[in-house]
Design an enzyme around this catalytic site. Structure first.
Site, PDB file in Angstrom:
ATOM      1  N   ASP A  14       0.822  -1.220   0.000  1.00  0.00           N
ATOM      2  CA  ASP A  14       0.000   0.000   0.000  1.00  0.00           C
ATOM      3  C   ASP A  14       0.854   1.268   0.000  1.00  0.00           C
ATOM      4  O   ASP A  14       0.455   2.299   0.547  1.00  0.00           O
ATOM      5  CB  ASP A  14      -0.965   0.024   1.208  1.00  0.00           C
ATOM      6  CG  ASP A  14      -1.765  -1.250   1.293  1.00  0.00           C
ATOM      7  OD1 ASP A  14      -2.290  -1.665   0.250  1.00  0.00           O
ATOM      8  OD2 ASP A  14      -1.844  -1.849   2.377  1.00  0.00           O
ATOM      9  N   GLY A  41      -4.196  -4.206  -4.284  1.00  0.00           N
ATOM     10  CA  GLY A  41      -5.169  -3.166  -4.637  1.00  0.00           C
ATOM     11  C   GLY A  41      -4.393  -1.932  -5.033  1.00  0.00           C
ATOM     12  O   GLY A  41      -3.731  -1.326  -4.202  1.00  0.00           O
ATOM     13  N   ARG A 304     -10.404  -2.895   4.904  1.00  0.00           N
ATOM     14  CA  ARG A 304     -10.043  -2.917   6.329  1.00  0.00           C
ATOM     15  C   ARG A 304      -9.221  -1.683   6.682  1.00  0.00           C
ATOM     16  O   ARG A 304      -8.403  -1.236   5.868  1.00  0.00           O
ATOM     17  CB  ARG A 304      -9.181  -4.156   6.641  1.00  0.00           C
ATOM     18  CG  ARG A 304      -9.947  -5.444   6.596  1.00  0.00           C
ATOM     19  CD  ARG A 304      -9.033  -6.620   6.909  1.00  0.00           C
ATOM     20  NE  ARG A 304      -8.067  -6.861   5.853  1.00  0.00           N
ATOM     21  CZ  ARG A 304      -7.090  -7.752   5.921  1.00  0.00           C
ATOM     22  NH1 ARG A 304      -6.926  -8.472   7.014  1.00  0.00           N
ATOM     23  NH2 ARG A 304      -6.265  -7.937   4.917  1.00  0.00           N
TER      24      ARG A 304
END
Ligand code: IMP
Length: 431
Positions: A14, A41, A304
């Site tokens: 991330d 992601g 999350r």
């Protein structure tokens, strides 16, 4: 000749790699994913329009770039097809520009069931996986019983392999994990559908890359997750199930290691982590809350909340040499705007000793106390800055200190989510 560049995260994922890959592919003809799966992601913002990618390489928004999914990636065909459909609905011609290696392991619904059932069974010791079946698919690969994408093209052989595999998974689910079994015939039917839909995209990625490289065209290798989640070098067992480090760019796509000329290590200006495991600089105070809310620190895949903390130069320095990082990119600098004092962890204290390198064992790491260096913060906004000279002096000092501690040249600073909110000091492609 154009160089080839690896872009990877040197924290726990991330770091904002997707944006950097998208930015740098202006100089590349091909982008290759080489590990992980749709647990990743990658969020891209272009002209204010947001696209979130999971499995599709982040070069897809540039029409002239070919996007490869290398053999090191575990592929969930349903997730890939859904992502392609979404891109096409947004007017992006994805189908004709995505190429998937026949050697990619397939993630079956039974891998997902196993991943989730195992996490439930671990209770308070859960790893906090994304629940996407990543670990079980890699397990089957290493055990040499997995189904590979190429097999979807041969229905009779695929059918018997899938029946055998799902029978094995069902045994584990029922007998070991007290969970429901899956309907193997339904999985076979899904595989048939996937084979039909994906067959034009399944090509020998290694051979395609060899042709592109021989023609002297530049290739970008896109890492997923981050170095501290590497199965060997990360905070085991709280890691993902693949090698996320630079060596995997070669083995996971089918090129030789000398192909990789530059390794861009992407770091956030602070640290975040999703899921369980040690995190020495984690903050539980108002600064942590500030980083989480201003940084929108919610997982792009699972939604999350991410755990937040100060920049950990001890862990990041190790990550830099594990990857031969020779180009540094710092992202989300703007999230620190307005924080009165910024801190950098430059050592760990463990049992009275001062460590400059993190211990390999996660249990020891979880006992480490961070030792901080404190620097002045900055009030003026850095968001959207396009030149280093636009930044407040304290922000520039902070960046310089990070580069010194990590022993890598600072090439890129990201000052906001949009493609254009970027300071490029040197293009890693050398153009
Ligand atoms: P898995 O990859 O789903 O097996 O999850 C293993 C660990 O890696 C968990 O802590 C996940 O939260 C973490 N993880 C997996 N993918 C990502 C990612 O793209 N970003 C950050 N953490 C990730």
């Amino acid at each position: 000749m154009a160089g080839n560049v690896v872009v990877l995260g040197i924290q726990w994922g991330d770091e904002g790699k997707g944006k950097i890959v998208d930015l740098l592919t202006e100089s590349a003809r091909a982008v290759v994913r080489f590990q992980g799966g749709h647990n990743a992601g990658h969020t891209l913002v272009i002209g204010g329009v947001k696209t979130v990618l999971h499995l599709v390489p982040s070069g897809i928004l540039r029409p002239e770039v070919r996007c490869f999914v290398g053999n090191g990636v575990v592929v969930a065909p349903d997730a890939l097809l859904a992502e392609i459909n979404e891109l096409e609905l947004a007017g992006i011609d994805a189908r004709s520009r995505i190429f998937v290696s026949p050697a990619c392991p397939v993630i079956l619904p039974s891998h997902v069931a196993l991943d989730q059932a195992r996490e439930r069974a671990r209770g308070s010791n859960a790893i906090g996986t994304t629940g996407r079946g990543i670990g079980p698919a890699y397990e089957d690969k290493a055990a040499r019983r997995g189904l590979r994408m190429g097999e979807l093209l041969d229905l009779p052989a695929c059918t018997s392999h899938v029946l055998e595999l799902v029978e094995y998974h069902n045994f584990l689910l029922r007998k070991l994990l007290n969970s429901d079994a899956l309907d193997a015939a339904a999985v076979v039917a899904q595989c048939q559908m996937w084979g039909e839909a994906l067959s034009p995209m399944i090509v020998d990625v290694a051979s395609e890359l060899e042709r592109i490289l021989k023609a002297g065209e530049a290739v970008l290798f896109e890492g997923a997750q981050g170095t501290l989640l590497d199965i060997d070098h990360g905070t085991y067992p709280f890691v993902t199930s693949s090698n996320t480090t630079a060596g995997a760019a070669a083995s996971g796509s089918g090129v030789g290691p000398l192909t990789l000329s530059r390794v861009v290590g992407v770091v956030k200006a602070y640290t975040t982590r999703v899921g369980s495991g040690p995190f020495p600089t984690e903050l539980f105070d108002s600064v942590g809350d500030h980083l989480a809310s201003k940084g929108h620190e919610l997982g792009a895949t699972t939604g999350r909340p991410r755990r937040c903390g100060w920049f950990d130069a001890v862990a990041a320095r190790r990550a830099c040499w594990l990857n031969s990082v020779n180009s540094l990119c710092v992202t989300k600098l703007d999230v620190l705007d307005g924080v009165p004092q910024v801190q950098i962890c430059t050592g760990y204290r463990l049992d009275g000793a001062l460590l400059e390198t993190p211990p390999v064992d996660s249990r020891a790491l979880s006992r480490c106390e961070p030792v901080y260096e404190v620097m002045p913060g900055w009030e003026q906004p850095t968001a959207g800055a396009k030149r280093l000279s636009d930044l407040p002096t304290a922000a520039r000092c902070y960046l310089e200190r990070l580069a010194t501690l990590l022993e890598a040249p600072l090439d890129i600073v990201s000052t906001g989510p949009d493609r254009q909110d970027t300071i490029v000091l040197r293009n890693p492609f050398g153009q």
